[in-house]
Write a protein that holds these residues in place. Structure first.
Motif, mmCIF file in Angstrom:
data_model
loop_
_atom_site.group_PDB
_atom_site.id
_atom_site.type_symbol
_atom_site.label_atom_id
_atom_site.label_comp_id
_atom_site.label_asym_id
_atom_site.label_seq_id
_atom_site.Cartn_x
_atom_site.Cartn_y
_atom_site.Cartn_z
ATOM 1 N N VAL A 184 50.773 16.148 9.236
ATOM 2 C CA VAL A 184 50.078 16.692 8.064
ATOM 3 C C VAL A 184 48.573 16.474 8.199
ATOM 4 N N LEU A 185 48.166 15.256 8.533
ATOM 5 C CA LEU A 185 46.737 14.961 8.675
ATOM 6 C C LEU A 185 46.109 15.837 9.764
ATOM 7 N N GLY A 186 46.789 15.968 10.882
ATOM 8 C CA GLY A 186 46.260 16.755 11.996
ATOM 9 C C GLY A 186 46.089 18.225 11.652
ATOM 10 N N PHE A 187 47.086 18.811 11.001
ATOM 11 C CA PHE A 187 46.960 20.222 10.644
ATOM 12 C C PHE A 187 45.907 20.438 9.570
ATOM 13 N N LEU A 188 45.762 19.487 8.673
ATOM 14 C CA LEU A 188 44.713 19.638 7.664
ATOM 15 C C LEU A 188 43.330 19.492 8.297
ATOM 16 N N GLU A 189 43.225 18.684 9.323
ATOM 17 C CA GLU A 189 41.948 18.608 10.037
ATOM 18 C C GLU A 189 41.627 19.960 10.678
ATOM 19 N N LEU A 190 42.631 20.584 11.275
ATOM 20 C CA LEU A 190 42.422 21.889 11.917
ATOM 21 C C LEU A 190 42.125 22.994 10.905
ATOM 22 N N ALA A 191 42.853 22.987 9.796
ATOM 23 C CA ALA A 191 42.752 24.084 8.822
ATOM 24 C C ALA A 191 41.656 23.881 7.786
ATOM 25 N N GLY A 192 41.246 22.642 7.567
ATOM 26 C CA GLY A 192 40.301 22.357 6.490
ATOM 27 C C GLY A 192 41.038 22.049 5.203
ATOM 28 N N GLU A 193 41.915 22.939 4.806
ATOM 29 C CA GLU A 193 42.788 22.717 3.657
ATOM 30 C C GLU A 193 43.989 23.644 3.809
ATOM 31 N N ALA A 194 45.092 23.278 3.155
ATOM 32 C CA ALA A 194 46.304 24.093 3.259
ATOM 33 C C ALA A 194 47.291 23.719 2.173
ATOM 34 N N THR A 195 48.190 24.644 1.908
ATOM 35 C CA THR A 195 49.330 24.375 1.029
ATOM 36 C C THR A 195 50.468 23.850 1.904
ATOM 37 N N PRO A 196 51.473 23.235 1.309
ATOM 38 C CA PRO A 196 52.630 22.821 2.098
ATOM 39 C C PRO A 196 53.288 23.993 2.836
ATOM 40 N N TYR A 197 53.331 25.155 2.205
ATOM 41 C CA TYR A 197 53.913 26.322 2.861
ATOM 42 C C TYR A 197 53.108 26.698 4.114
ATOM 43 N N GLU A 198 51.794 26.645 4.022
ATOM 44 C CA GLU A 198 50.944 26.944 5.185
ATOM 45 C C GLU A 198 51.151 25.904 6.287
#
Length: 171
Positions: free
Chosen positions: A13-27
């Motif tokens: 979760v932390l890694g993908f949020l770093e890549l995306a900036g922000e996201a929903t659980p579905y994203e």
């Protein structure tokens, strides 16, 4: 702010949020499905519960969309960035886990030739998909995902060789 134990799912979760900036659980679920889901299994429900748990512990911020479905959006905090940085910096000597239904069936007496033909085609198909993805590499951007893809290609090549040998009765 509560103290929580961080798990591999936490770091996903932390890694993908770093890549995306922000996201929903579905994203997050969609991102996992086309990437780390190829080598790390997790329950998709965890991608809905883990961000909330991490937000309560101060690793993420949580905001609600103002209109529409009012989905929750998550982003890293400084604490989340530090945790991810520290986790990446610590090498691991853990070996991978192998959960392979084909091998399990083979172990318990499935017909090797019949099983091998199906497994061989499945691994050839996966290898083709990985190689098509690899061909899209521009050589730019973070190398980690591409190196992980290279490991997946090597892995599939070994399985193709193994199941080819089994199908010939020559493992």
């Amino acid at each position: 702010m509560q103290d929580v134990r961080l798990t591999p799912t936490s770091y996903i979760v932390l890694g993908f949020l770093e890549l995306a900036g922000e996201a929903t659980p579905y994203e997050l679920k969609k991102a996992v499905a086309v990437s780390v889901g190829n080598f790390w299994s997790l329950q998709h429900a965890q991608l809905y519960t883990e961000p909330e748990r991490l937000a309560k512990a101060g690793y993420l911020t949580e905001t609600r969309e103002k209109g529409g479905r009012r989905r929750k959006r998550y982003a890293l905090t400084a604490r989340g960035r530090r945790a991810l940085r520290d986790w990446r910096a610590e090498p691991t000597d853990e070996l991978s886990e192998l959960r392979d239904l084909g091998l399990l069936k083979l172990f318990f007496g499935a017909d090797p030739a019949k099983l091998a033909s199906v497994q061989l085609e499945a691994h050839k198909r996966q290898l083709r998909e990985y190689e098509e993805l690899r061909a899209a590499d521009s050589g730019e951007g973070p190398r980690g995902p591409w190196l992980a893809l290279d490991a997946g290609i090597a892995h599939e090549r070994i399985w193709v060789r193994f199941w080819s040998d089994v199908s010939r009765g020559d493992p």
